[in-house]
Design an enzyme around this catalytic site. Structure first.
Site, PDB file in Angstrom:
ATOM      1  N   LYS A 204      10.323  23.506 -20.338  1.00  0.00           N
ATOM      2  CA  LYS A 204      10.019  23.641 -18.910  1.00  0.00           C
ATOM      3  C   LYS A 204       8.811  24.569 -18.797  1.00  0.00           C
ATOM      4  CE  LYS A 204      10.833  22.863 -14.612  1.00  0.00           C
ATOM      5  NZ  LYS A 204      10.414  21.597 -14.008  1.00  0.00           N
TER       6      LYS A 204
ATOM      7  N   ASP B  93      13.164  18.057 -17.068  1.00  0.00           N
ATOM      8  CA  ASP B  93      13.619  17.284 -15.903  1.00  0.00           C
ATOM      9  C   ASP B  93      13.134  15.831 -15.998  1.00  0.00           C
ATOM     10  OD1 ASP B  93      11.041  18.295 -15.571  1.00  0.00           O
ATOM     11  OD2 ASP B  93      11.229  18.644 -13.412  1.00  0.00           O
TER      12      ASP B  93
ATOM     13  N   TYR C 206      21.523  31.981 -24.307  1.00  0.00           N
ATOM     14  CA  TYR C 206      22.927  32.118 -24.714  1.00  0.00           C
ATOM     15  C   TYR C 206      23.264  33.416 -25.446  1.00  0.00           C
ATOM     16  CZ  TYR C 206      24.714  27.465 -23.527  1.00  0.00           C
ATOM     17  OH  TYR C 206      25.177  26.356 -22.865  1.00  0.00           O
TER      18      TYR C 206
ATOM     19  N   ASP D 299      25.217  16.406 -22.634  1.00  0.00           N
ATOM     20  CA  ASP D 299      26.251  15.800 -21.790  1.00  0.00           C
ATOM     21  C   ASP D 299      25.705  14.511 -21.168  1.00  0.00           C
ATOM     22  OD1 ASP D 299      28.153  17.831 -22.254  1.00  0.00           O
ATOM     23  OD2 ASP D 299      28.772  17.875 -20.153  1.00  0.00           O
TER      24      ASP D 299
ATOM     25  N   ASP E   4      22.238  21.827 -24.044  1.00  0.00           N
ATOM     26  CA  ASP E   4      23.623  21.702 -23.578  1.00  0.00           C
ATOM     27  C   ASP E   4      23.702  20.635 -22.494  1.00  0.00           C
ATOM     28  OD1 ASP E   4      26.364  22.339 -23.142  1.00  0.00           O
ATOM     29  OD2 ASP E   4      25.777  23.516 -21.399  1.00  0.00           O
TER      30      ASP E   4
HETATM   31  C1  IPM Z   1      29.160  22.939 -25.564  1.00  0.00           C
HETATM   32  C2  IPM Z   1      29.824  23.806 -24.538  1.00  0.00           C
HETATM   33  C3  IPM Z   1      29.519  25.272 -24.806  1.00  0.00           C
HETATM   34  C4  IPM Z   1      28.017  25.443 -24.735  1.00  0.00           C
HETATM   35  C5  IPM Z   1      30.224  26.262 -23.853  1.00  0.00           C
HETATM   36  C6  IPM Z   1      31.730  26.120 -23.923  1.00  0.00           C
HETATM   37  C7  IPM Z   1      29.833  27.680 -24.098  1.00  0.00           C
HETATM   38  O1  IPM Z   1      29.449  23.418 -23.253  1.00  0.00           O
HETATM   39  O2  IPM Z   1      29.441  23.103 -26.769  1.00  0.00           O
HETATM   40  O3  IPM Z   1      28.371  22.058 -25.199  1.00  0.00           O
HETATM   41  O4  IPM Z   1      27.447  25.565 -23.644  1.00  0.00           O
HETATM   42  O5  IPM Z   1      27.392  25.431 -25.788  1.00  0.00           O
HETATM   43 MN    MN Z   2      28.274  21.591 -23.205  1.00  0.00          MN
END
Ligand code: IPM
Ligand code: MN
Ligand code: NAD
Length: 351
Positions: A187, A220, A136, A248, A244
């Site tokens: 990984k 994975d 990042y 999710d 990240d």
């Molecule tokens: C998050 C978002 C950010 C990230 C993006 C918007 C850069 O997806 O906070 O999870 O990847 O960190």
């Molecule tokens: Mn995110």
């Protein structure tokens, strides 16, 4: 002492959920006599499109004087490259050196589980995502851009200091709460240089926590196992990009992005508190945004500001809202943002 909170609503549904979140926090502050003061800042796409500014360095210095930052979301289809969002969100994470991205994944009601046979007991873990390096940092570049010979390089930066401090944070969290398991995910089979550093550092730190059962997994395999046997996980620590993605997934296992909270921290300094979700351009202005992720983020902020009882009360009222069926469309309901907010405020008032 008044706690000063900088509110950055941002773009899309950011302002919708930030407004709700602040009203909820104000209700709680009034009820419990907490001295919270909110200052609003207009960083986001609108301002960027107006005058080209994103987050000036001088403003970062000003933000340092706050006790916390309460952040909605950034990202706007009118800025397809997302450069303002990177400047603002990644700028804050990096410049304030908020190396812990703490993302709890906790199921608030069994009915929200997408997994057969897995409920609140099985779905309760936290993810420590490294937040200041990895893929990042923007290190890299392009060569022969726009030609058939184009080369794009995105460097994966892993420092001993960066890796060690996030692993230490994960173990410290587990140890302070009497949790038994910490899992590190990487990984290393494909990426030996960064993987080697992470694994050696993990071994070194874990040796100082003999009471904690530690494991190392490929990311994975972890993604699969989180769906299969989420109950095996209590604390997960991983790099920036893997974190990240896996957060999710963690959100999807625990009710979705409409309920997922996060905190960007550097112990001892001001933190940045934001829901895991983005600006959700597909639902903006429709009163469909679930404000509860932002409210749970507010609870994380309250805990950080040393109001643990109020944080727990807020989490309990959020859980009650969900149980009562006060659900926006992302949770399968038909309630509107304002209705969920109003009921949450009512629950806090009568609590
Ligand atoms: C998050 C978002 C950010 C990230 C993006 C918007 C850069 O997806 O906070 O999870 O990847 O960190
Ligand atoms: Mn995110
Ligand atoms: P997103 O999180 O904005 O949306 C993904 C899906 O989840 C959409 O269908 C959306 O409607 C839904 N959703 C998200 N939050 C919700 C909520 N509170 N209530 C109900 N539904 C909700 O992710 P995306 O679509 O990939 O990204 C949109 C923009 O947001 C992009 O510009 C992206 O870069 C940005 N983004 C910002 C952040 C942040 O500011 N922290 C985080 C993620 C994405």
């Amino acid at each position: 002492m008044t706690k000063r909170i900088a509110v950055i609503p941002g773009d899309g549904i950011g302002p919708e959920v930030a407004r709700a979140g602040v009203r909820v926090l104000e209700t709680l502050a009034k009820k419990r006599n907490l001295a919270l003061a909110f200052d609003w800042f207009d960083y986001g796409a609108e301002r960027y499109l107006r005058d080209g500014t994103t987050l000036p360095d001088a403003d970062i210095e000003n933000l340092r004087s706050y006790d916390a930052i309460f952040f909605g979301a950034v990202g706007d289809p009118r800025v397809p490259g997302g450069e303002h969002a990177r400047d603002i969100l990644l700028g804050l994470r990096f410049k304030l050196d908020l190396y812990v991205n703490f993302r709890p994944c906790k199921l608030y009601d069994d009915s929200l589980s997408p997994l057969k046979g897995k409920g609140q007991k099985e779905l309760d873990f936290v993810i420590f995502r490294e937040n200041t390096e990895g893929l990042y940092t923007g290190a890299g570049g392009v060569f022969k851009k726009g030609t058939l010979d184009e080369i794009a390089i995105e460097e994966d930066i892993n420092t001993r200091k960066g890796v060690e401090r996030i692993i230490r944070a994960a173990f410290a969290y587990a140890s302070e709460r009497g949790l038994k398991r910490v899992c590190m995910a990487d990984k290393a089979n494909a990426m030996q240089h960064s993987g080697g550093l992470w694994r050696r550092t993990f071994s070194l730190v874990k040796a100082q926590y003999p009471q904690i059962e530690s494991s190392v997994m490929y990311i994975d395999a972890l993604a699969m196992d989180l769906v299969r046997r989420p109950e095996r996980y209590q604390v997960i620590v991983t790099g920036n990009l893997f974190g990240d993605i896996i957060t999710d997934l963690g959100a999807a296992l625990t009710g979705g992005l409409g309920l997922a909270a996060s905190a960007n921290l550097h112990p001892g300094r001001l933190g940045l508190f934001e829901p895991v979700h983005g600006s959700a351009p597909d639902i903006v202005g429709k009163e469909q945004a679930n404000p509860l992720a932002m409210c749970l983020t507010g609870a994380l902020m309250l805990r950080h500001l040393h109001y643990p009882a109020e944080a727990t009360l807020l989490e309990e009222c959020v859980a009650r809202c969900v149980r009562e069926g006060l659900r926006t469309p992302d949770l399968g309901g038909t309630k509107r943002t304002g209705e969920v907010e109003a009921r949450l405020i009512q629950l806090l008032e009568i609590a």
